[in-house]
Structure formats: structure tokens, C-alpha cells
Design a protein around this motif. Structure first.
Motif: not given
Length: 291
Positions: A105-107, A114-120, A126-130, A148-160
Motif C-alpha cells: 500500500x503506497x501513498x 517510478x511514479x514519475x516514469x509512469x506519469x511521463x 497506478x490508474x490515477x490521472x494527474x 503494487x503487487x507483493x512479489x515473493x520473488x522478483x520485482x513488485x509491479x504497479x497495480x490499480x
């Protein structure tokens, strides 16, 4: 009773059993409770680097404990911060076992990382329009929930938020969003009074029976971006009191962000330790003293 200062039980007849090693924390089973112990390991881009940061585990733990007491209205997993084996003193806490939710859970109150990269790429996080035209470090019109997802291995991924609804149900998803934003908003307001901007933070929740409960850590230099308010200048990377300093250093080495990570030189180790200490002292108003 203050749960953070229960007396130590000297009459235990059961063994402490190591049951999990995370990137930074180790988990031990101790009777009907768990011991959550923060190490001095540092993880960037989901890879544990080979060089520890002295006092880091204790600093994370002490700062989390301070926040757990600050957020009295939010149920948390802490049983005691003092009733721990001597070898874990200062960096371990006794906690309730929780059934953890598989959501990070990210605020975010500011746009960066990573939020900036997605926004660009998309104009959203995460689906929130800015609004258009935001820069690195800009304050958002209002804090947003960007799980984001909570990965047991590898990288967490953004979700909505819709993904969280699909996974956990609408009622629980709304509770997660509202609690996360409440913790961020109240914590950021306190930090701002101390000259610290909380750009974003990650929290985790689990079930204690049927009670949604805050677990793991809260508003630390590992789970948050802390910036000195006096130096905030949108349109460029900000100076930080958190492990972003190590991320930036590791990227500058040309490392490909895959295991194994690079050894951290002594000057970077000490500078990182000082940043963690500075965040602790500014936010809590206490002078750091290892316990």
C-alpha cells in the motif's frame, strides 16, 4: 498499558525459531508471538547489496516504534519493543502473527521515482490521472493511493485500485486505501513541522482475526522518501534522508540492477548511516543513541 514497554518474561521454556529471512528483516517464532528483527542489510531495486549499513536495523526499528505509538488510532501488530532476547535489543520487536495481505500500500504526495516514469509515459500513476506538465518533485494536488503487487520473488509491479478490489473485495480495498492515505497525511503533516517532506511511503496490512492491522514498518527511511523541506526544488532530483541515496549511488556505478549488487564503499556507507540518523532525529526530536 503501554504495549511498547511490557516487562521481559524471564521464565520462557520454549525456543526461538528462525522461520523467514526477508531482504532486510528476519522473522522468528517465539511461543504464540513472533520476533521481527531488522538487520543492517540494505536492499535496492529488490536486490540485497553485500555491504551492511551499521545501526541501520536499529534506526529503522526505533523510528517505526515511534510512529506506531504516534498512530494510536490505527491497530498495529506490536506486542512489545522491550520483551525481546538480548541479542535483538533495539532492533527487534515482539509482534502478533498476522495474515498479511498481498498488496503493497503506497501513498504519494509528490511525483518522483517510478511514479514519475509512469506519469511521463501515460499521464497516470497506478490508474490515477494527474494534471499535465508535472515535473520531478512536484507536489500533487492531493495524496494518491498507488498500490503494487507483493512479489515473493522478483520485482513488485504497479497495480490499480480496481486490481485491489478484484483481489480483496471493495470493502477491504477501500479500507486499505483510506488507512494508507490517513497514515501518510497525518505522518507527512508531523514531518513537515520538523522540516521534512514525506514524498511517499509504503505500508503493509494484515488480519489480526477480523481486524485490519498495520504491520511490518511505518514511515521509515527504507519505506519512505524523506526530503529536507528547505531544499525542495521541483524539476530536479531532491536530496534525501533515505535509501534513495544508495539507489542513486548504485545506479551511478553502471550496475544492471540484477543480483549480485556492488560492494558499497566506506564513504557511501557512512553517508547513508548519517542520513538515517538525521531522519530519525528530525522526525522524533530525539538524539540517536544505539540501545
Amino acid at each position: 498499558m503501554n504495549l511498547l514497554s511490557n516487562p521481559i518474561d524471564q521464565d520462557r521454556s520454549y525456543d526461538v525459531k528462525h522461520i523467514h529471512a526477508g531482504k532486510v528483516r528476519d522473522l522468528y517464532e517465539d511461543g504464540n508471538t513472533l520476533l521481527l528483527v531488522a538487520s543492517d542489510r540494505v536492499s535496492v531495486y529488490d536486490v540485497v547489496l553485500p555491504t551492511p549499513i551499521p545501526d541501520k536495523g536499529a534506526l529503522l526499528t526505533q523510528l517505526s516504534n515511534w510512529w506506531f505509538e504516534y498512530f494510536t488510532e490505527v491497530p498495529n501488530h506490536v506486542v512489545s519493543a522491550t520483551d525481546v532476547p538480548a541479542e535483538f535489543a533495539g532492533r527487534g520487536i515482539r509482534v502478533k502473527p498476522l495474515k498479511m495481505l498481498q498488496v503493497e500500500c503506497i501513498a504519494r504526495g509528490y511525483l518522483t521515482g517510478s511514479g514519475l516514469k509512469e506519469y511521463e509515459r501515460t499521464g497516470t500513476v497506478s490508474g490515477v490521472a494527474l494534471p499535465p506538465g508535472l515535473r520531478d518533485g512536484d507536489k500533487l494536488p492531493a495524496p494518491i493511493f498507488t498500490p503494487t503487487s507483493k512479489a515473493s520473488e522478483g520485482h513488485d509491479e504497479p497495480i490499480t485500485f480496481a486490481d485491489v478490489v478484484n483481489q480483496e473485495g471493495r470493502e477491504v480495498a477501500e479500507q486499505l486505501r483510506d488507512l494508507t492515505l490517513r497514515i501518510y497525511t497525518r505522518g507527512a503533516a508531523h514531518a513537515a513541522e520538523r522540516g521534512v517532506i514525506v514524498a511517499d511511503t509504503k505500508v503493509e496490512f494484515g488480519w489480526d482475526g477480523d481486524v485490519l492491522t498495520l504491520g511490518d514498518e511505518v514511515l521509515t527511511s527504507d519505506s519512505s522518501r524523506f526530503w529536507p523541506a528547505a531544499e525542495w526544488e521541483p524539476g530536479r532530483p531532491q536530496r534525501s534522508f533515505d535509501k534513495q541515496f544508495v539507489r542513486d549511488w548504485s545506479t551511478s556505478t553502471g550496475w544492471n540492477k540484477e543480483y549480485p549488487g556492488p560492494e558499497i564503499p566506506a564513504d557511501i556507507v557512512e553517508a547513508t548511516r548519517q542520513k538515517y540518523m538525521e531522519a530519525f532525529e528530525l522526525i522524533t526530536g530525539q538524539t540517536w543513541a544505539p540501545r
